[in-house]
Design an enzyme around this catalytic site. Structure first.
Site, PDB file in Angstrom:
ATOM      1  N   HIS A  77      -9.755   4.751   6.450  1.00 50.81           N
ATOM      2  CA  HIS A  77      -9.409   4.544   5.041  1.00 50.81           C
ATOM      3  C   HIS A  77      -9.587   3.059   4.750  1.00 50.81           C
ATOM      4  O   HIS A  77      -9.072   2.220   5.500  1.00 50.81           O
ATOM      5  CB  HIS A  77      -7.974   4.980   4.778  1.00 50.81           C
ATOM      6  CG  HIS A  77      -7.648   5.129   3.323  1.00 50.81           C
ATOM      7  ND1 HIS A  77      -7.521   4.042   2.486  1.00 50.81           N
ATOM      8  CD2 HIS A  77      -7.447   6.226   2.551  1.00 50.81           C
ATOM      9  CE1 HIS A  77      -7.244   4.481   1.263  1.00 50.81           C
ATOM     10  NE2 HIS A  77      -7.192   5.797   1.275  1.00 50.81           N
ATOM     11  N   ARG A 123      -8.169   2.583  -6.985  1.00 52.65           N
ATOM     12  CA  ARG A 123      -9.550   2.161  -7.212  1.00 52.65           C
ATOM     13  C   ARG A 123     -10.204   3.059  -8.257  1.00 52.65           C
ATOM     14  O   ARG A 123     -11.022   2.611  -9.055  1.00 52.65           O
ATOM     15  CB  ARG A 123     -10.330   2.157  -5.893  1.00 52.65           C
ATOM     16  CG  ARG A 123     -10.058   0.891  -5.083  1.00 52.65           C
ATOM     17  CD  ARG A 123     -10.790   0.895  -3.749  1.00 52.65           C
ATOM     18  NE  ARG A 123     -10.160   1.800  -2.809  1.00 52.65           N
ATOM     19  CZ  ARG A 123     -10.765   2.807  -2.193  1.00 52.65           C
ATOM     20  NH1 ARG A 123     -12.052   3.038  -2.384  1.00 52.65           N
ATOM     21  NH2 ARG A 123     -10.108   3.586  -1.365  1.00 52.65           N
TER      22      ARG A 123
END
Lengths: 567, 242
Positions: A233, A249
């Site tokens: 990740h 994001r």
């Protein structure tokens, strides 16, 4: 003797969804879990679950087919496309079903289930409950399982499987509360035991995500598929390891390096930037760090969410604010978040088809411990919760059907033999006469994995790790005496599970070594190109005492022929 | 070095509980859970405590740490240490199975008693049930309980009366009462607005004070009382008090 028609090992999302499906068909089903089910790692999933509902104003033209294409492209064409189509098709109903069972999805103003953008998506399709989607789904399923009177055995660790002549008849379990060993007789056994992030020390995973269930299947002769593909990740919280959700994001958070540059512009198109899939963002972050462009030259970068505004952060991401404050004492509303890549998701796993069947008759697997494969070389964010529920349900149906054709009776002395052998195994650990310490072995394994089987990989370091893991396996046979108490003996439990973890570490590292190409999450600096001619195939690892034997398995390609993957 | 004073008890062989003291090299930011792990891994392999997610989400590691119920993973040693000492005890009001591990069976039985699942006559298949953001917002804070047991251990009513449903179960009940999709509101209110339900609560607010997730079970109980009073008034033909 514990006896049920269906025994499910693991009380996370995949196991509970399968249990509920089987129970709703009126079948006798038990869930055996080494934890109380609500403590399962599923509770940590933050961002959401992808399904082409078309609720988002920008996703009216979304469809399961587009979702399938995004997933296949995200997988770097290693996913089996027929299975992906099943997943994205069933996903829509799965979301509605969880809604009707009470899942508190976040909502749009019109009352429909809210969706947000995640990496690698053509349309925003990630359904979410704030940033605690896994927790809410797990609670909802557990509630429904309690309502349906699923039988639970909490804090029972399955220590071996009973397999004779290619047929699984059950398992042996260790009762954590009192040290009792139980024979578990089942006409069908489903493993839903989760991933193995604890191969690494830099990981988002729970301490209990050891992959022990995967190792049990491997030892029972079931091949493990594509284990070299481990998802890192890109934004895990430095100094703690938990993820800082991709949802941020998706909403427009920025990544900055030490020079204050939004560095994603160097790696993907300006239209994509921080919304690229995880493998690409993880490599970008790692490249910045390795090039000395981390914050102050350190091994992390900054995730900046301040411009999203306090209101949006408070409503959509309360959990992220909590973890930043509680574990790093930073306030993401006013400060940037220090992040770095960390081991997150086991894309590979027990080789199963879309009904969860393994090569062993009567043995099934679903969820992160299994590999269908729908994630291929890189899983898209939001597709793992989807995987657990879609294939949990499908496998739940498949095992009920299997009951109608289950053949063979358990071998006469099978249960007694298996219990004796498990008891001997535990007694051997307690009677250890060596000096090796399980914690030291685990730390060494973590270090080897962190150093070599990471975002960037190359032959020399991988070879040293394979060698190092073999050495640790040998040292495991010379351990110190393990504590011998009967009640809540975690020394014995962790030591026992370590054997499985060491086996998986070897498969992951050796698999990464033989795959001489770069695809999705697996990037070889010495083989930087994808090589479809040689490597557009799954790897299967079979347990052999001298080390895993690898074979290839074709990838199922239906609609989308492999293309260069660009974002 | 920090001294950890840890509650120890194995009911199978110990006549009485005791405290053991260990030296722990505490680094900056180190959580109490890592201190226990240090002891378990390096000093005493027999120490028993539960842990899993280490992110304050799974609810495994609630215990009594220097005077208050907390999650060991979420509590930094530096924030609680007093005179170089951290004292760790198991949750109260629940039987100790070993060391810091307690039996949560009774606690979960109370949770089961409130029918902790959505009751709706709509079939699971079919389209979406709308729920407005305002309706959904009513559930905020009620759905984030991780069933760690801290509130229960801190509750004097739970101590005195094991039949009391407890803050965790009552807050869970409100989560369904206030869910626009649930169809069993009357039945639920009849159950929790009872002698062993919300009216047993003395509004001491310990649950609210200790909740590691900053939730407000006491406030939830007050909300249920309000619902119950309105319902009783409706039933008696009046729509407001007096």
């Amino acid at each position: 003797m514990i006896k049920h028609d269906i025994v499910i090992v693991g009380g996370g999302l995949a196991g509970l969804r399968a249990a509920l499906e089987a129970r709703r068909a009126g079948v006798d089903v038990a869930v055996i879990s080494k934890l109380f089910p609500l403590r399962s790692h599923s509770c940590m999933a933050q961002g959401g679950l992808n399904a082409a509902l078309g609720n988002h104003p920008d996703s009216r033209s979304d469809s399961p087919e587009v979702h399938a294409f995004d997933t296949v492209k995200g997988s770097d064409y290693l996913a089996d496309q027929d299975a992906v189509e099943i997943m994205t098709r069933d996903g829509v109903e799965i979301v509605y079903e969880m809604e009707r069972w009470g899942c508190p999805w976040s909502r749009f103003d019109d009352g429909s289930i809210a969706q947000r953008p995640f990496g690698g998506q053509s349309f925003p399709r990630t359904c979410y409950g704030a940033d605690k989607t896994g927790l809410y789904l797990l609670q909802t399923l557990y509630e429904q399982c309690v309502r349906s009177e699923v039988r639970f055995y909490d804090e029972f660790l399955v220590v071996s499987l009973v397999v004779r002549d290619g047929r699984c008849f059950g398992a042996v379990a260790y009762e954590v509360a009192n040290g009792a060993i139980h024979a578990i007789e089942a006409r069908v056994l489903l493993l839903a035991t989760g991933g193995c992030g604890r191969l690494f020390s830099h990981t988002s995973n729970s301490l209990t995500s050891t992959g022990f269930g995967t190792a049990l299947a491997y030892l029972a002769g079931v091949p493990l598929k594509d284990m070299e593909f481990f998802q890192f990740h890109p934004t895990t919280l430095v100094g703690h390891g938990t993820t800082i959700t991709e949802g941020l994001r998706g909403q427009g958070a920025y990544l900055f390096n030490g020079a204050g540059e939004r560095f994603m512009e160097r790696y993907v198109s300006n239209a994509v930037m921080e919304r690229a899939p995880r493998d690409i963002v993880a490599r970008a972050v790692q490249t910045e760090i390795n090039s000395g462009r981390g914050i102050g030259g350190e091994r992390y970068v900054h995730l900046d969410v301040r411009h999203l505004g306090e209101e949006k952060l408070q409503t959509m991401f309360p959990g992220i604010i909590e973890v930043c404050q509680e574990f790093r004492k930073i306030d993401p509303i006013r400060e940037m978040i220090p992040v770095a890549p960390g081991a997150h998701y086991t894309m590979g796993g027990i080789d199963v088809n879309a009904d969860g069947e393994t090569e062993v008759d009567g043995l099934y697997a679903a969820g992160e411990c299994a590999c269908v494969s729908v994630h291929g070389a890189n899983r898209l964010g939001g597709n793992s919760l989807l995987d657990t529920l879609v294939f949990g349900r499908r496998t739940g149906r498949a095992i009920v059907e299997y009951l109608g054709r289950a053949r063979g009776a358990p071998p006469a002395a099978g249960a007694a033999d298996a219990v004796r052998s498990a008891e001997e195994n535990l007694a051997k650990l307690v009677a250890g006469s060596g000096t090796e310490d399980p914690t030291a072995l685990r730390r060494r394994m973590n270090l080897l994995m962190d150093e070599s089987v990471t975002v960037y990989r190359e032959d020399g370091a991988l070879a040293r790790t394979v060698e190092g893991i073999r050495d640790l396996q040998e040292r495991y046979t010379r351990m110190r005496p393990i504590y011998g108490g009967r009640r809540f003996n975690y020394d014995l439990i962790w030591s026992l599970e370590l054997r499985g973890t060491l086996l998986l570490a070897e498969v992951v590292a050796a698999g990464a070594r033989i795959r001489k190409e770069s695809r999705g999450s697996h990037y070889r600096t010495d083989y930087p190109e994808r090589d479809d001619a040689s490597w557009l195939k799954h790897t299967l690892a079979y347990f052999r005492p001298e080390g895993p034997e690898f074979r290839g398995k074709p990838v199922t390609i239906t609609k989308w022929s492999p293309q260069e993957r660009r974002y | 070095m920090i001294r950890f004073r840890v509650f120890r008890f194995d009911p199978a062989c110990d006549k009485a509980p005791r405290f053991d003291t260990f030296e722990v090299p505490a680094e900056k930011g180190m959580p109490v859970l890592d201190g226990l792990a240090y002891i378990f891994e390096n000093v005493d392999h027999s120490l028993a405590y539960r842990s899993s997610c280490r992110t304050a989400l799974c609810g495994s590691c609630a215990m009594h740490i220097n005077g208050r119920y907390r999650l060991a993973c979420q509590t930094q040693i530096a924030d609680v240490v007093r005179h170089g000492l951290v004292e760790v005890r198991p949750l109260a009001h629940l039987p100790v199975l070993r060391d810091l591990v307690v039996d949560m069976t009774g606690f979960m039985d109370q949770w089961r008693r409130i029918q902790p699942y959505l009751i709706s006559t709509r079939p699971p298949s079919g389209g979406e049930n709308p729920q407005t953001p305002e309706q959904r917002q009513l559930l905020d804070g009620l759905i984030d309980c991780i069933l760690c047991g801290a509130c229960y251990a801190a509750c004097p009513t739970a101590r005195d009366n094991p039949k009391y449903l407890g803050p965790h179960a009552l807050m869970r009940a409100l989560r369904f009462i206030d869910d626009s999709r649930d169809e069993a509101t009357e039945e639920r209110l009849a159950q929790v607005a009872s002698e062993q339900g919300v009216f047993r609560c003395h509004t001491v607010f310990n649950c609210q004070t200790v909740c590691p997730k900053d939730l407000d079970p006491a406030g939830a109980i007050v909300r249920i009382k309000r619902h119950a009073v309105s319902r009783a008034l409706r039933a008696s033909g009046k729509d407001r008090p007096g």
